[in-house]
Design an enzyme around this catalytic site. Structure first.
Site, PDB file in Angstrom:
ATOM      1  N   ASN A 165      84.717  61.719   3.883  1.00  0.00           N
ATOM      2  CA  ASN A 165      85.770  62.658   3.601  1.00  0.00           C
ATOM      3  C   ASN A 165      85.657  62.841   1.583  1.00  0.00           C
ATOM      4  O   ASN A 165      87.029  63.097   1.581  1.00  0.00           O
ATOM      5  CB  ASN A 165      87.058  61.653   3.886  1.00  0.00           C
ATOM      6  CG  ASN A 165      87.088  60.156   3.298  1.00  0.00           C
ATOM      7  OD1 ASN A 165      85.859  59.249   2.555  1.00  0.00           O
ATOM      8  ND2 ASN A 165      87.465  58.991   3.256  1.00  0.00           N
ATOM      9  N   ASP A 182      68.506  44.045   0.063  1.00  0.00           N
ATOM     10  CA  ASP A 182      69.141  43.272  -1.061  1.00  0.00           C
ATOM     11  C   ASP A 182      67.069  42.886  -1.683  1.00  0.00           C
ATOM     12  O   ASP A 182      66.581  42.543  -2.339  1.00  0.00           O
ATOM     13  CB  ASP A 182      68.323  41.962  -0.553  1.00  0.00           C
ATOM     14  CG  ASP A 182      69.904  41.405   0.209  1.00  0.00           C
ATOM     15  OD1 ASP A 182      71.016  41.559  -0.511  1.00  0.00           O
ATOM     16  OD2 ASP A 182      69.715  40.652   1.229  1.00  0.00           O
ATOM     17  N   ASP A 218      78.558  60.222   3.552  1.00  0.00           N
ATOM     18  CA  ASP A 218      80.311  59.854   2.749  1.00  0.00           C
ATOM     19  C   ASP A 218      81.135  60.800   4.022  1.00  0.00           C
ATOM     20  O   ASP A 218      80.581  62.344   3.730  1.00  0.00           O
ATOM     21  CB  ASP A 218      80.446  59.864   1.332  1.00  0.00           C
ATOM     22  CG  ASP A 218      81.961  60.419   1.172  1.00  0.00           C
ATOM     23  OD1 ASP A 218      82.810  60.442   2.467  1.00  0.00           O
ATOM     24  OD2 ASP A 218      82.219  60.049   0.098  1.00  0.00           O
ATOM     25  N   ASP A 277      72.749  37.118   9.017  1.00  0.00           N
ATOM     26  CA  ASP A 277      72.917  36.626   7.765  1.00  0.00           C
ATOM     27  C   ASP A 277      72.209  35.600   6.957  1.00  0.00           C
ATOM     28  O   ASP A 277      73.518  33.969   7.980  1.00  0.00           O
ATOM     29  CB  ASP A 277      74.091  37.150   6.788  1.00  0.00           C
ATOM     30  CG  ASP A 277      74.261  37.193   5.283  1.00  0.00           C
ATOM     31  OD1 ASP A 277      72.903  37.862   5.211  1.00  0.00           O
ATOM     32  OD2 ASP A 277      74.925  36.329   4.790  1.00  0.00           O
ATOM     33  N   ASP A 324      85.360  60.399  -0.662  1.00  0.00           N
ATOM     34  CA  ASP A 324      85.469  59.528  -1.823  1.00  0.00           C
ATOM     35  C   ASP A 324      84.391  59.057  -2.485  1.00  0.00           C
ATOM     36  O   ASP A 324      84.754  58.088  -2.911  1.00  0.00           O
ATOM     37  CB  ASP A 324      86.593  58.976  -0.528  1.00  0.00           C
ATOM     38  CG  ASP A 324      86.627  57.449   0.458  1.00  0.00           C
ATOM     39  OD1 ASP A 324      85.118  58.105  -0.069  1.00  0.00           O
ATOM     40  OD2 ASP A 324      86.435  56.619   0.743  1.00  0.00           O
ATOM     41  N   ASP A 353      75.667  43.126  12.303  1.00  0.00           N
ATOM     42  CA  ASP A 353      75.394  42.134  10.966  1.00  0.00           C
ATOM     43  C   ASP A 353      76.762  41.340  11.082  1.00  0.00           C
ATOM     44  O   ASP A 353      77.426  41.639  11.171  1.00  0.00           O
ATOM     45  CB  ASP A 353      75.781  42.504   9.816  1.00  0.00           C
ATOM     46  CG  ASP A 353      74.233  42.478   8.624  1.00  0.00           C
ATOM     47  OD1 ASP A 353      74.307  41.234   8.078  1.00  0.00           O
ATOM     48  OD2 ASP A 353      73.845  42.555   7.755  1.00  0.00           O
ATOM     49  N   ASP A 396      80.681  55.939   5.263  1.00  0.00           N
ATOM     50  CA  ASP A 396      81.448  55.333   6.190  1.00  0.00           C
ATOM     51  C   ASP A 396      80.898  55.901   8.085  1.00  0.00           C
ATOM     52  O   ASP A 396      80.023  56.823   7.640  1.00  0.00           O
ATOM     53  CB  ASP A 396      82.863  56.167   5.832  1.00  0.00           C
ATOM     54  CG  ASP A 396      83.127  57.850   5.946  1.00  0.00           C
ATOM     55  OD1 ASP A 396      81.841  58.472   6.482  1.00  0.00           O
ATOM     56  OD2 ASP A 396      83.349  58.447   4.269  1.00  0.00           O
TER      57      ASP A 396
END
Length: 568
Positions: free
Chosen positions: A23, A338, A21, A200, A25, A98, A29
């Site tokens: 920023n 997964d 991260d 996928d 939050d 993806d 990102d």
């Protein structure tokens, strides 16, 4: 065998929400990824597989896409994407996106129009059916996340198909306009400079329509009306046709890497899809070895757990190694977004964590195929000690808890144990960069809890430790790059019935490499078969200190010991 850059590569998967991260939050990102490209360069990987970063309402953490040509606001902007891509390429690392085109989000503009009216031109972008005689869903298919795979749409008086969440309606690949839309969005990203796609559940795009357009019931494998749909919907009759068209319309125009996620795939299908002459993709993610610790036919499905047997792992891996050699190509993986953490699943996440994580890495990189490393795997990150549903974020685990505990009154402790073993959130806890309170992942509150063992297991600590899991991965990746036999050498198993040791040869011309792995916490005696004539056996890599005077022809392997020797 044809040589290709994607065969010689090592791929690293980033789950962007949990990587870094930038920023505060609490959500990873794109600028965060850009800031950590140096870690990937130090590790030595060649390709990054980036889990979805497209615009999404996040019902399934980005695998429900509402705009294929834009970036999720939590992750940044298209300009941030371009900056990240440039940084990767500047460091010699390719990017694989993806591609999620078996289904979209129900908030995609296509579906918003499709569900409004049967006359809407987008209606046929999705799969619709009338209710069964007497009402109710058209067939007995159970969605992957629980409940019926059919959802009622009042405006059109029909059910739409969703093999996953009800917010992930399946796309209709029988519609040439839909296929053209998919090819256009692929050209969009390849035109921006990305280097390929992980696709996928791509072997679900061709549905098993009957002559009258009906979709048949799934086989009955458990009590009740609803039955798992995967076996009925994978590898449909037009799958190869659709993928060959994709290759013709898009992929052949680029020097790109492609891997298709293919639940329920067999080796025959693997050969058909990845054959360099008649196939369409470079490789598949098959799931045989991921199902070895599940009880077949268990009413809980994947959550019905059992210990895996080494002989079963040998048989599965050997079948895929033998049957695809010269006729296709394998992908090699033990974890992804997964799957639970491999050191907790196949090794020992306690006292023997470091050596067992190194053993599993040696096992994976010693096989023929393209290895995949999931973020944190290079540190030996472990499963999370979930306390209850309040710790869960994944729709699959949350729905399992609701159905099993809240719905059927199943034993809470047993359900929690299954989630601790198999839950997808195990892989999604934040990347452990250092020993600070949030593991260096964020200055804010992380979207999912950081594993409490991050003070011990983190990048900063492992960079400085020459005997760490991270440094072993670095050495393995460098070794594979320097040893063509580890990429192209023929696989030949030895000691096939040994209950503790998995050993094999990799042979390329006159070069012979021996890979030996003890999969248990107990010592195991290794005896080199008599027919292997050797006079010298220089060591290439190991996860313990090895006495160079030791006779390779008979010795005791220590718990979770792994080695690669050259036989001369």
């Amino acid at each position: 065998m044809n040589r290709s850059w994607w065969k010689e590569s090592v791929v690293y998967q980033i789950y962007p929400r949990s990587f870094q991260d930038s920023n505060g939050d609490g959500i990873g990102d794109l600028p965060g990824i850009t800031s950590r490209v140096g870690h990937l360069k130090t590790l030595g990987v060649d390709v990054v597989w980036l889990s979805p970063v497209y615009r999404s309402p996040n019902d399934d953490n980005g695998y429900d896409i509402s705009d294929y040509r834009d970036i999720m606001a939590e992750f940044g902007t298209l300009a941030d994407f371009d900056t990240m891509l440039e940084a990767l390429h500047r460091h010699g690392i390719k990017l694989m996106m993806d591609l999620v085109v078996n289904h979209s989000s129900d908030e995609h503009a296509w579906f918003r129009q499709a569900r409004a009216s049967r006359d809407n031109p987008y209606h046929d972008y999705y799969i619709w059916r009338a209710p069964a005689d007497g009402g109710g869903p058209p067939n007995n298919w159970e969605a992957a996340f629980g409940g019926s795979a059919w959802e009622w749409n009042e405006a059109t008086g029909e059910y739409y198909l969703h093999l996953f969440s009800k917010k992930q309606p399946d796309l209709n690949w029988e519609n040439p306009r839909l296929r053209s839309e998919v090819y256009d969005l692929m050209h969009f990203w390849l035109g921006k400079g990305v280097d390929g796609f992980r696709m996928d559940v791509i072997n679900m795009i061709s549905k098993p329509y009957g002559p009258d357009g009906r979709l048949p019931d799934a086989p009955v494998v458990k009590p009740g009306f609803l039955q798992p749909a995967f076996g009925a919907v994978t590898n449909g009759p037009r799958l190869l046709e659709h993928l060959r068209e994709m290759k013709r319309e898009v992929l052949r125009h680029y020097d790109c890497i492609t891997v298709g996620e293919a639940p329920c795939a067999t080796t025959r299908q693997g050969m058909e899809l990845t054959n360099e002459q008649g196939g369409a993709l470079n490789m598949l993610f098959q799931f045989e070895h991921m199902e070895l610790d599940s009880v077949p036919g268990h009413p809980w499905g994947k959550w019905g757990c059992k210990p895996f047997e080494l002989r079963d792992l040998k048989a599965s891996m050997t079948r895929w190694q033998d049957e695809l050699v010269g006729r296709g190509w394998n992908s090699l993986y033990l974890s992804n977004h997964d799957q639970p953490r491999p050191v907790s699943r196949f090794g020992d996440d306690g006292a023997q964590r470091v050596v067992s994580a190194k053993m599993l890495a040696t096992f994976l990189h010693g096989l023929q195929g393209t290895p995949y490393v999931y973020q944190g795997e290079e540190l030996g990150m472990t499963n999370f000690p979930f306390r209850g549903p309040e710790d869960l974020r994944d729709i699959e685990s949350i729905n399992f808890w609701r159905e099993a505990v809240d719905g059927r009154g199943e034993d809470r402790a047993a359900v929690l144990d299954a989630i601790r073993r198999k839950g997808r959130d195990n892989a999604r806890t934040p990347m452990q960069w250092d020993a600070t309170p949030n593991a260096g992942f964020t200055s804010g509150t992380p979207w999912i809890a950081v594993n409490p063992n991050h003070a011990e297991i983190n990048v900063a600590a492992e960079y400085d430790d020459p005997d760490s899991v991270f440094q072993h991965y670095r050495r393995l990746i460098a070794l594979r790059r320097s040893q063509p036999a580890l990429v192209y050498g023929r696989y030949r198993p030895i000691l096939a019935e040994h209950p503790q040791i998995y050993a094999w040869l990799r042979t390329l011309y006159d070069d012979r490499l021996l890979v030996v792995c003890n999969f248990t916490a107990s010592p195991a005696e290794f005896r080199l078969p008599d027919e292997l004539d050797v006079v010298r056996w220089p060591l290439l890599i190991a996860n313990y200190a090895v006495d160079p005077a030791q006779d390779l022809r008979c010795f005791a392997l220590r718990p979770y010991e792994a080695r690669i020797h050259r036989l001369q």
